[in-house]
Design an enzyme around this catalytic site. Structure first.
Site, short mmCIF file in Angstrom:
data_model
loop_
_atom_site.label_atom_id
_atom_site.label_comp_id
_atom_site.label_asym_id
_atom_site.label_seq_id
_atom_site.Cartn_x
_atom_site.Cartn_y
_atom_site.Cartn_z
N TYR A 145 0.93 -1.15 -0.03
CA TYR A 145 0.04 0.02 -0.09
C TYR A 145 0.95 1.28 0.04
CZ TYR A 145 -4.10 -2.97 1.38
OH TYR A 145 -5.00 -3.85 1.56
N GLY A 191 -11.42 0.28 -7.29
CA GLY A 191 -11.54 1.40 -7.95
C GLY A 191 -12.87 2.30 -7.09
N GLY A 192 -13.47 1.58 -6.07
CA GLY A 192 -14.14 2.22 -5.23
C GLY A 192 -15.60 1.77 -5.72
#
Length: 303
Positions: free
Chosen positions: A71, A228-229
């Protein structure tokens, strides 16, 4: 619900091995960059804002943070942000879970998943970035359905050596979970799951609960939008329940997740302090039987 009354403890608690946590936690994936996707061309997020979100999470009772060394954006690392915001020393009750397996090079491009020889280095990198002498929970993230015995065995050895306290698995099949449990105890399973996403996982979710294993879904808000949400479009069923509780669609999706069983945890991620507060507040949302039935129909509608 006022900010003063919002606390992750309202979601209930679960034990990862001997570590008791509130069932609604925080996912650190979004912290390093603007937007959700982990891309080589990601724009780095605001450092002070990310640190503020982490500290606010603790203020709201969050004591379970999910992270990983992969991350990161060009200027930010989730682990380094966590260390800067919360380390020196970390709160006594904070449980940090990380993942190993996937790799990204310095440019941010994805590389091959780590084999047995690389896993120890990934564990040591997590220790270094987080400033810890041991890791609370390490999940072996899997790609594919092949045997995980050799790779999981490496982590089991590191657990025996005291570098890892508890082990989990991520993106796995029931067969891979059984393979791992034959080697060492498994305290959690992280798989994609949410309303309308992977209803074929329902039985696996129930099985984990019967075995005392936490099920930790990811993409429970974004569902098919994945990293991507959320797409922005929402089903009428979710919106109906949301209106009844003066809640958002995202809060309903999180509440549904927590209603799947006392062993099901939530790790929604955000870089927005207001979204963080709303996510934690969802842990207190109680859905009625009729609402759950409505959402169950949506969950299986396209199965």
């Amino acid at each position: 619900m006022t900010t003063e009354t919002i606390n992750a403890a309202a979601s209930g608690t679960w034990k990862l091995g001997d570590l008791e946590i509130n069932r609604i936690g925080f996912g650190a994936m979004r912290l390093p960059q603007n937007g959700a996707a982990l891309r080589a061309d990601a724009v780095s997020g605001d450092r002070d804002r990310a640190i503020g979100v982490l500290r606010k999470a603790i203020e709201l009772g969050v004591n379970h943070i999910d992270t990983a060394t992969f991350y990161f954006s060009p200027l930010r690392s989730a682990n380094e942000l966590i260390n800067s915001a919360l380390g020196g020393p970390y709160p006594d009750d904070l449980v940090i879970a990380t993942k190993v397996g996937p790799g990204r090079d310095q440019s941010g491009e994805w590389t091959a998943h780590a084999g047995p020889a690389q896993l120890r280095g990934q564990v040591e990198e997590n220790l270094r970035q987080l400033g810890r002498d041991h890791l609370d929970v390490v999940n072996l993230r899997i790609l594919g359905t092949d045997s995980i015995a050799e790779r999981f065995g490496v982590l089991a050895d590191l657990r025996q050596a005291g570098l890892i306290r508890h082990l989990g698995v991520s993106n796995v099949t029931p067969e891979q979970l059984a393979e791992a449990r034959a080697i060492a105890p498994v305290v959690c399973v992280q798989n994609p799951y949410g309303i309308g996403m992977r209803p074929d996982q329902d039985e696996f979710v129930r099985f984990c609960g019967e075995q005392g294993i936490a099920f930790v879904p990811f993409y429970s808000i974004a569902t098919t939008g994945r990293e991507g949400g959320a797409s922005g479009a929402e089903s009428e069923e979710v919106l109906t329940v949301a209106r009844a509780h003066d809640a958002s669609a995202a809060q309903v999706r999180l509440a549904w997740t927590l209603h799947r069983g006392p062993h099901v945890l939530a790790i929604p991620g955000t870089g927005n302090p207001d979204h963080l507060t709303a996510n934690v507040a969802a842990g207190a949302l109680r859905l009625t039987e009729s609402e759950l039935a409505l959402l169950e129909g949506l969950h299986h509608r396209d199965a």
